[in-house]
Design a protein around this motif. Structure first.
Motif, PDB file in Angstrom:
ATOM      1  N   ASP A 220    -115.548 -12.308 -14.624  1.00  0.00           N
ATOM      2  CA  ASP A 220    -114.660 -13.389 -14.205  1.00  0.00           C
ATOM      3  C   ASP A 220    -114.105 -14.186 -15.385  1.00  0.00           C
ATOM      4  N   TYR A 221    -114.694 -14.022 -16.552  1.00  0.00           N
ATOM      5  CA  TYR A 221    -114.279 -14.823 -17.696  1.00  0.00           C
ATOM      6  C   TYR A 221    -114.667 -14.118 -18.987  1.00  0.00           C
ATOM      7  N   VAL A 222    -114.014 -14.492 -20.072  1.00  0.00           N
ATOM      8  CA  VAL A 222    -114.468 -14.116 -21.413  1.00  0.00           C
ATOM      9  C   VAL A 222    -114.823 -15.406 -22.145  1.00  0.00           C
ATOM     10  N   ASP A 223    -115.753 -15.302 -23.060  1.00  0.00           N
ATOM     11  CA  ASP A 223    -116.186 -16.492 -23.787  1.00  0.00           C
ATOM     12  C   ASP A 223    -115.157 -16.931 -24.809  1.00  0.00           C
ATOM     13  N   VAL A 224    -114.490 -15.959 -25.450  1.00  0.00           N
ATOM     14  CA  VAL A 224    -113.468 -16.283 -26.453  1.00  0.00           C
ATOM     15  C   VAL A 224    -112.275 -15.351 -26.266  1.00  0.00           C
ATOM     16  N   LEU A 225    -111.080 -15.940 -26.159  1.00  0.00           N
ATOM     17  CA  LEU A 225    -109.844 -15.164 -26.149  1.00  0.00           C
ATOM     18  C   LEU A 225    -109.097 -15.468 -27.439  1.00  0.00           C
ATOM     19  N   GLN A 226    -108.783 -14.407 -28.198  1.00  0.00           N
ATOM     20  CA  GLN A 226    -108.198 -14.560 -29.526  1.00  0.00           C
ATOM     21  C   GLN A 226    -106.790 -13.978 -29.581  1.00  0.00           C
ATOM     22  N   LEU A 227    -105.869 -14.702 -30.210  1.00  0.00           N
ATOM     23  CA  LEU A 227    -104.587 -14.103 -30.537  1.00  0.00           C
ATOM     24  C   LEU A 227    -104.819 -13.018 -31.578  1.00  0.00           C
ATOM     25  N   HIS A 228    -104.153 -11.865 -31.389  1.00  0.00           N
ATOM     26  CA  HIS A 228    -104.430 -10.695 -32.221  1.00  0.00           C
ATOM     27  C   HIS A 228    -103.415 -10.582 -33.355  1.00  0.00           C
ATOM     28  N   GLY A 229    -103.492 -11.533 -34.311  1.00  0.00           N
ATOM     29  CA  GLY A 229    -102.761 -11.402 -35.554  1.00  0.00           C
ATOM     30  C   GLY A 229    -101.286 -11.738 -35.567  1.00  0.00           C
ATOM     31  N   PRO A 230    -100.809 -12.728 -34.804  1.00  0.00           N
ATOM     32  CA  PRO A 230     -99.389 -13.053 -34.902  1.00  0.00           C
ATOM     33  C   PRO A 230     -99.065 -13.771 -36.198  1.00  0.00           C
ATOM     34  N   THR A 231     -97.816 -13.678 -36.629  1.00  0.00           N
ATOM     35  CA  THR A 231     -97.356 -14.530 -37.711  1.00  0.00           C
ATOM     36  C   THR A 231     -97.241 -15.954 -37.179  1.00  0.00           C
ATOM     37  N   VAL A 232     -97.163 -16.903 -38.085  1.00  0.00           N
ATOM     38  CA  VAL A 232     -96.993 -18.290 -37.670  1.00  0.00           C
ATOM     39  C   VAL A 232     -95.696 -18.444 -36.878  1.00  0.00           C
ATOM     40  N   GLU A 233     -94.645 -17.756 -37.320  1.00  0.00           N
ATOM     41  CA  GLU A 233     -93.353 -17.855 -36.635  1.00  0.00           C
ATOM     42  C   GLU A 233     -93.444 -17.304 -35.216  1.00  0.00           C
ATOM     43  N   GLN A 234     -94.141 -16.191 -35.044  1.00  0.00           N
ATOM     44  CA  GLN A 234     -94.295 -15.613 -33.707  1.00  0.00           C
ATOM     45  C   GLN A 234     -95.096 -16.551 -32.796  1.00  0.00           C
ATOM     46  N   ALA A 235     -96.128 -17.156 -33.351  1.00  0.00           N
ATOM     47  CA  ALA A 235     -96.950 -18.071 -32.560  1.00  0.00           C
ATOM     48  C   ALA A 235     -96.148 -19.287 -32.122  1.00  0.00           C
ATOM     49  N   GLU A 236     -95.327 -19.797 -33.027  1.00  0.00           N
ATOM     50  CA  GLU A 236     -94.541 -20.978 -32.692  1.00  0.00           C
ATOM     51  C   GLU A 236     -93.445 -20.642 -31.691  1.00  0.00           C
ATOM     52  N   GLU A 237     -92.767 -19.517 -31.920  1.00  0.00           N
ATOM     53  CA  GLU A 237     -91.667 -19.134 -31.027  1.00  0.00           C
ATOM     54  C   GLU A 237     -92.161 -18.886 -29.606  1.00  0.00           C
ATOM     55  N   GLY A 238     -93.311 -18.248 -29.479  1.00  0.00           N
ATOM     56  CA  GLY A 238     -93.851 -17.950 -28.159  1.00  0.00           C
ATOM     57  C   GLY A 238     -94.708 -19.056 -27.571  1.00  0.00           C
ATOM     58  N   ARG A 239     -94.879 -20.155 -28.317  1.00  0.00           N
ATOM     59  CA  ARG A 239     -95.754 -21.259 -27.881  1.00  0.00           C
ATOM     60  C   ARG A 239     -97.109 -20.703 -27.436  1.00  0.00           C
ATOM     61  N   LEU A 240     -97.656 -19.837 -28.277  1.00  0.00           N
ATOM     62  CA  LEU A 240     -98.834 -19.053 -27.885  1.00  0.00           C
ATOM     63  C   LEU A 240    -100.083 -19.912 -27.711  1.00  0.00           C
ATOM     64  N   THR A 241    -100.220 -20.956 -28.532  1.00  0.00           N
ATOM     65  CA  THR A 241    -101.387 -21.822 -28.364  1.00  0.00           C
ATOM     66  C   THR A 241    -101.349 -22.506 -27.011  1.00  0.00           C
ATOM     67  N   ASP A 242    -100.175 -22.922 -26.587  1.00  0.00           N
ATOM     68  CA  ASP A 242    -100.053 -23.543 -25.266  1.00  0.00           C
ATOM     69  C   ASP A 242    -100.432 -22.565 -24.168  1.00  0.00           C
TER      70      ASP A 242
END
Length: 298
Positions: free
Chosen positions: A120-142
């Motif tokens: 039902d859950y995972v303890d940690v979900l990690q972004l798999h290596g995006p660039t900073v630009e990709q993370a910002e453009e996709g609002r991935l942290t949100d």
């Protein structure tokens, strides 16, 4: 099995974790074939040995499926980390793994991963290596925080490396960082300390140099560093090179756990034996770093 607290998550994880990429099968990144019986045996051996942290990813071939098939019934015995932003594209005789940094894909990743791993859950979900630009453009942290709010994920992290790592550390958004590091790959040594300083837990990958050439996935170029530094002179009697590397990684004062993968129970036993010896003696650790630093200054 020695444990440490994975930063602000509070999770007490074994300092030797298990990297489940090694049971991905042959369709992804030229992996080795893995029989169901092999996967079942190694996964149960990991848990039977007391290792309680398993790392995988959506794009690690059959890895998530095999975890769900064989050890979902023991879910209360281990912490589970996976990664997102991934795809698996059928290209006939193999699968390609391009990343897609969109909200829809991250939501698809977590739902598919949970279904595969029968949890039902995972303890940690990690972004798999995006660039900073990709993370910002996709609002991935949100998006990660959105997923976290549903209860499908307890903590959020990122698998990253230079030159992107410093920006992610400064953001203080992540509860864990997965960072490549070993005596043969020390570029991120200080950044492990910096990331730890934010209160995050540190997951080290590549902590045994990916194994020796011809045995593991380690490159001859990387292992040339070992030869040039004459690290064989620092081995204890009967100590293996990969055992020394594992202990070097475990000696870093700010790492939390290092994920080491294998599908061979004998190799697992060896990894455990070396890890149970604990960190290197202080004088050996400092001498190894002195020799490696001297190489870097040439």
């Amino acid at each position: 099995m020695e444990k440490a607290t994975l930063g602000r998550t509070g999770l007490r994880v074994t300092k030797l974790g298990f990297g489940a990429m090694e049971i991905r099968g042959p369709r992804v990144w030229k992996g080795r074939p893995v029989e169901d019986s092999e996967a079942e045996r190694i996964l149960h051996a990991v848990l039977d040995a007391g290792i309680n942290f398993i790392d995988t990813s959506y794009d690690y071939g059959r890895s998530e499926e095999l975890i769900g098939r064989f050890i979902s019934g023991r879910r209360n015995e281990f912490f589970l980390a996976t990664k997102c932003g991934c795809t698996l594209v059928d290209c006939g005789d193999h699968d390609e793994t391009p990343h897609v940094w969109t909200r829809d894909n991250l939501l698809h990743n977590i739902d598919t991963s949970l279904k595969r791993m029968k949890t039902d859950y995972v303890d940690v979900l990690q972004l798999h290596g995006p660039t900073v630009e990709q993370a910002e453009e996709g609002r991935l942290t949100d998006v990660l925080k959105e997923i976290q709010a549903t209860g499908k994920v307890r903590w959020i992290g990122i698998s990253s490396y230079l030159p992107h790592l410093p920006s992610y550390i400064r953001s203080r958004d992540f509860d864990t960082f997965q960072i490549p590091y070993s005596a043969l790959e020390r570029e991120h040594e200080q950044w492990i300390t910096e990331a730890c300083g934010t209160g995050a837990g540190i997951i080290v990958r590549g902590g045994v140099g990916q194994g020796e050439p011809g045995i593991g996935r380690g490159s001859a170029e990387r292992w040339a560093v070992w030869e040039a530094a004459k690290l064989d002179e620092l081995l204890e009697e009967g100590e293996q090179r990969t055992g020394f590397l594992l202990r070097f990684t475990l000696t870093h004062p700010h790492m939390t756990t290092t994920i080491v993968g294998t599908k061979n129970p004998d190799h697992l036993t060896e990894n455990i034996r070396h890890a149970e010896k604990g960190p290197l003696p202080a004088d050996v650790y400092e001498e190894a770093k002195r020799r490696l630093d001297a190489l870097a200054l040439r």
